[in-house]
Design a protein around this motif. Structure first.
Motif, short mmCIF file in Angstrom:
data_model
loop_
_atom_site.label_atom_id
_atom_site.label_comp_id
_atom_site.label_asym_id
_atom_site.label_seq_id
_atom_site.Cartn_x
_atom_site.Cartn_y
_atom_site.Cartn_z
N ALA A 43 6.24 36.73 -36.24
CA ALA A 43 5.86 37.33 -34.96
C ALA A 43 5.99 36.30 -33.84
N GLU A 44 6.15 36.80 -32.61
CA GLU A 44 6.23 35.90 -31.46
C GLU A 44 4.96 35.05 -31.42
N VAL A 45 5.13 33.77 -31.28
CA VAL A 45 4.01 32.83 -31.26
C VAL A 45 3.64 32.57 -29.81
N PRO A 46 2.38 32.77 -29.44
CA PRO A 46 1.99 32.55 -28.04
C PRO A 46 2.22 31.11 -27.60
N ALA A 47 2.49 30.96 -26.31
CA ALA A 47 2.71 29.63 -25.74
C ALA A 47 1.42 28.83 -25.78
N SER A 48 1.56 27.57 -26.16
CA SER A 48 0.43 26.65 -26.16
C SER A 48 -0.01 26.39 -24.72
N ASP A 49 -1.29 26.17 -24.52
CA ASP A 49 -1.80 25.81 -23.19
C ASP A 49 -1.39 24.39 -22.82
N ARG A 50 -1.18 23.55 -23.83
CA ARG A 50 -0.77 22.17 -23.57
C ARG A 50 0.72 22.13 -23.32
N LEU A 51 1.13 21.30 -22.39
CA LEU A 51 2.54 21.18 -22.02
C LEU A 51 3.09 19.81 -22.41
N ARG A 52 4.40 19.76 -22.59
CA ARG A 52 5.10 18.49 -22.80
C ARG A 52 6.33 18.51 -21.90
N THR A 53 6.81 17.33 -21.55
CA THR A 53 7.94 17.23 -20.64
C THR A 53 9.25 17.19 -21.41
N LEU A 54 10.16 18.07 -21.03
CA LEU A 54 11.50 18.11 -21.58
C LEU A 54 12.43 17.54 -20.52
N GLU A 55 12.97 16.35 -20.78
CA GLU A 55 13.89 15.73 -19.83
C GLU A 55 15.32 16.05 -20.23
N LEU A 56 16.10 16.54 -19.26
CA LEU A 56 17.48 16.92 -19.50
C LEU A 56 18.38 16.17 -18.52
N PRO A 57 18.66 14.88 -18.80
CA PRO A 57 19.47 14.10 -17.87
C PRO A 57 20.85 14.68 -17.64
N GLN A 58 21.41 15.35 -18.66
CA GLN A 58 22.74 15.96 -18.51
C GLN A 58 22.73 17.09 -17.48
N LEU A 59 21.55 17.65 -17.21
CA LEU A 59 21.41 18.72 -16.21
C LEU A 59 20.67 18.24 -14.96
N GLY A 60 20.13 17.04 -15.03
CA GLY A 60 19.47 16.46 -13.87
C GLY A 60 18.07 16.97 -13.59
N VAL A 61 17.42 17.56 -14.61
CA VAL A 61 16.08 18.11 -14.41
C VAL A 61 15.15 17.73 -15.55
N ALA A 62 13.86 17.81 -15.28
CA ALA A 62 12.81 17.70 -16.29
C ALA A 62 11.92 18.92 -16.12
N ILE A 63 11.49 19.51 -17.22
CA ILE A 63 10.69 20.74 -17.18
C ILE A 63 9.51 20.59 -18.12
N ALA A 64 8.33 20.98 -17.64
CA ALA A 64 7.15 21.00 -18.50
C ALA A 64 7.16 22.33 -19.26
N ILE A 65 7.23 22.23 -20.59
CA ILE A 65 7.28 23.43 -21.44
C ILE A 65 6.07 23.45 -22.36
N PRO A 66 5.70 24.62 -22.89
CA PRO A 66 4.60 24.67 -23.85
C PRO A 66 4.86 23.72 -25.03
#
Length: 195
Positions: A43-66
């Motif tokens: 089943a779809e697992v709910p998003a965690s309340d805690r976030l971690r940073t996903l850095e994507l230098p090849q795209l030039g962005v960083a995104i905080a994801i569950p």
């Protein structure tokens, strides 16, 4: 009366070719048949309340994801962020399994599109066939963003020009549910440009 209904029902089943008893067949090893392993429906697992940073230098962005979401990179360089349940089902299907029943699917994708003519965003969107007369504007670190939500509303996208190159970065959230412009605004709040 019950007997008459049973006779009628049985006759109807036989007339359309449905046997009353299960047919016996030679045993088969389902797991050994290519592509026939059934993927477990996690089943779809709910998003965690805690976030971690996903850095994507090849795209030039960083995104905080569950924290519990999984990442995979597609052959075209698109980075996909998935809930763990969706991730497991897709991984099983890619390994030759099959999913039996539809399930809720959710994905968040980040990709880069070439813009060699250095088109303005509205012109670039028209070139991409992204027609949304209700497109909304926003910004990311003072860079203009256009947010689109093509009908029937199962996908919402944020488009912005990369400051360093002739590319357009696209953030796309998709699910089998209605999405709103504000759903993408939440992702934009979690996104920053890398230096």
């Amino acid at each position: 009366m019950k007997t008459q209904l049973l006779v009628l029902f049985t006759g109807a089943l036989l007339s359309i070719g449905i046997p009353l008893l299960p047919q016996r067949s030679a045993p088969t090893d389902v797991a050994s048949e290519p592509g026939s392993a059934v993927c477990p429906d996690v089943a779809e697992v709910p998003a965690s309340d805690r976030l971690r940073t996903l850095e994507l230098p090849q795209l030039g962005v960083a995104i905080a994801i569950p924290e519990n979401f999984k990442i995979r990179t597609l052959p075209d360089g698109t980075v996909e962020v998935l809930d763990p349940g969706t991730f497991e089902v897709l991984r099983c299907v890619e390994q030759g399994g099959r999913a039996i029943a539809p399930r809720g699917m959710y994905s968040f994708r980040i990709r880069s599109l070439p813009n060699p003519a250095n088109l303005a965003l509205p012109d670039f969107l028209r070139q991409q066939g992204e027609a949304d007369p209700s497109a909304q504007s926003g910004n990311l670190d003072a860079i203009p963003v256009l947010i689109t939500r093509p009908e029937p509303g199962y996908t919402v996208r944020a488009w912005f020009r990369s400051p360093d190159s002739q590319t357009v970065i696209v953030l796309a959230e998709s699910c089998d549910c209605e999405l709103e412009y504000d759903d993408m605004r939440l992702w934009l709040q979690r996104t920053r440009l890398l230096p």
